[in-house]
Write an enzyme that holds these catalytic residues in place. Sequence first.
Site, short mmCIF file in Angstrom:
data_model
loop_
_atom_site.label_atom_id
_atom_site.label_comp_id
_atom_site.label_asym_id
_atom_site.label_seq_id
_atom_site.Cartn_x
_atom_site.Cartn_y
_atom_site.Cartn_z
NE ARG A 210 91.14 37.93 18.76
CZ ARG A 210 90.77 36.82 18.76
NH1 ARG A 210 89.82 36.61 17.85
NH2 ARG A 210 91.17 35.68 19.37
CE LYS B 198 87.70 17.91 23.42
NZ LYS B 198 88.08 17.91 21.95
N GLY C 19 91.67 32.07 25.15
CA GLY C 19 90.34 33.01 25.03
C GLY C 19 89.36 32.76 26.11
N GLY D 164 94.94 29.69 20.31
CA GLY D 164 95.86 28.81 19.85
C GLY D 164 97.22 29.05 19.75
P1 AMP Z 1 89.50 24.75 26.97
O1 AMP Z 1 88.92 25.51 25.79
O2 AMP Z 1 89.98 23.56 26.67
O3 AMP Z 1 90.30 25.78 27.71
O4 AMP Z 1 88.07 24.70 27.67
C1 AMP Z 1 87.42 25.56 28.20
C2 AMP Z 1 86.21 25.01 28.66
O5 AMP Z 1 86.31 23.93 29.80
C3 AMP Z 1 85.09 25.91 29.37
O6 AMP Z 1 84.12 26.27 28.48
C4 AMP Z 1 84.79 25.29 30.75
O7 AMP Z 1 83.34 25.25 30.81
C5 AMP Z 1 85.06 23.91 30.43
N1 AMP Z 1 85.30 23.04 31.64
C6 AMP Z 1 85.97 23.60 32.69
N2 AMP Z 1 85.86 22.51 33.74
C7 AMP Z 1 85.34 21.74 33.25
C8 AMP Z 1 84.80 20.22 33.82
N3 AMP Z 1 84.94 19.96 35.05
N4 AMP Z 1 83.58 19.74 33.01
C9 AMP Z 1 83.47 20.05 31.80
N5 AMP Z 1 83.99 21.00 31.34
C10 AMP Z 1 84.59 21.95 31.81
#
Ligand code: AMP
Length: 394
Positions: free
Chosen positions: A37, A198, A349, A372
Site C-alpha cells: 500500500r 457470503k 483483499g 470495500g
Molecule cells: P470474502 O471476504 O467474502 O471475499 O470471503 C473470502 C473468504 O471466503 C476466504 O477466506 C475463503 O476461505 C472463504 N471461502 C471461500 N469458499 C468457502 C467455502 N466453500 N466455505 C467457507 N468459506 C469459504
Amino acid sequence: MFPKKTIRDVDVQEKRVLVRVDFNVPLENGRVTDDQRIRAALPTLRYLLERGATLFLVSHLGRPKGKRVPELSLQPVTEVLEHLLGRPITFVPDCIGPEVETRAAQARPGDVFLLENVRFHPGETKNDPEFARQLARPAELFVNDAFGTAHRAHASTVGVAQFLPGVAGFLLEQEVAILTRALEAPEPPLVALLGGAKISDKIQLVENLARRAKALLIGGGMANTFLAARGVAMGDSLVETDALEEARRLLERFGEKLHLPQDLLVAQRLDANAETRLVSVEEGVPTGWKAVDIGPKTIEAFGQTLREAGTVIWNGPVGVFELEPFARGTFTLAWILADSGAQSIVGGGDTAAAVRLAGVADRMTHVSTGGGATLHLLAGKPLPAVEALQDREA
Ligand code: AMP
C-alpha cells in the site's frame, strides 16, 4: 472515465499539500510486514515532490475507534517510506493541532510530514466539520490518493474537501478509471467470477454485474447459498439461511446467466489434513461434510468461459484457498485467467492475496488495492470520497 480533477490539472508547484494516503498496512511487533500500500502511493508522492510541494501525509491504520492506541501508530511507516522515497520523513505524533502547525510554519519545499493515525480522533469517522477544518489548516490543496477508503465519508476523505480544493492522486484515478471501464465499456464479452464467504453483503454486486455481464461464474461459500436455494443438500456447508430468499430471487431474475458449481470438493473439517471427497450437486453434500472448493468439472466449465471472455472481473476465492488442499479451484482459475487473452480485473483483499499466492498477480491486467471500495464501485454505488473532489469541467 474519470470525471474529477487530478494532480495533473492543478498547479502543485511549491504548494503545501494534504495528501490522504492509504497506509493501513499490516504490522507485526511494530514492523510493517507488507509495504504494497505504501508503494502504491509513490507515483503521486514523487510527482508532487518533483514539483517542490510540501507534503502532509494523512492516513488511518486499523480501527482505534477515536482513541490513541499505541499499537496502531503510523510511526513504523516512517522508516519504510524514507527508504522507498529516498529522503528524510518527519513523523508528527498528531494529525492536528500545535504539533502540526509549528512544523507547517517552518516547512520548506520538498519536506514530507507523516501525520499520526487520523482515527485516533473521534471526529474522523464522524466526519466532524470542525475536525476536518483543523486537518485542512496547514495545507493549500487536498489530494486524495486513498482508494481503499474512498467508500467512506470521513473527515480526511470527504470533510476536508469543504475547506480545500480537492483533486485525485494517480492511484485513486487509476483504480476508478480501470474498474469503471471494466463495467461500462469492457472488451466483450464481460464475465464475472465471484466467490468468497457470503452473498448477503454482495447482493447489489451480483445484480449490477448480472445486468452487464454475459455470465457470472459463482463458487465458494457464495455458491453454497445459491445451491441451497435451488434445493441442493449442502450438509454442514456454510449457507446463509437469511439470504436464501434473496438468492432465489436472483436465480429467477438472472436465470441462466448465473453459473453454479456442478461438483464440489467436500471435507469434514476446515483442516488441511481432513479427509476429502468429490460430490456432484445431484447427490449433494452429505451430513457432517462441508463444501470447501469447486470440483474438477466445475473448474473445467468455468475455465472454458474464462478463456472465451474479453474482460473478466474477479471478486472472491472459489474455495478455502488459505488451506492448500482446498486451493486448487482458485489457483487453477487464476492460472487460466493469466494465460487467457482477457482483460483481468481482480478486486478485493482476499482475491488479490489468492492471485499472489498462485504466483500470477503480475500477469493480471489490474489487481485492485481496495477491498470495500472495490466492491462498492463494482456494485454501481458512488464513492463519496470521489464525489467530494472538484469536477473536471468546473
Ligand atoms: P470474502 O471476504 O467474502 O471475499 O470471503 C473470502 C473468504 O471466503 C476466504 O477466506 C475463503 O476461505 C472463504 N471461502 C471461500 N469458499 C468457502 C467455502 N466453500 N466455505 C467457507 N468459506 C469459504
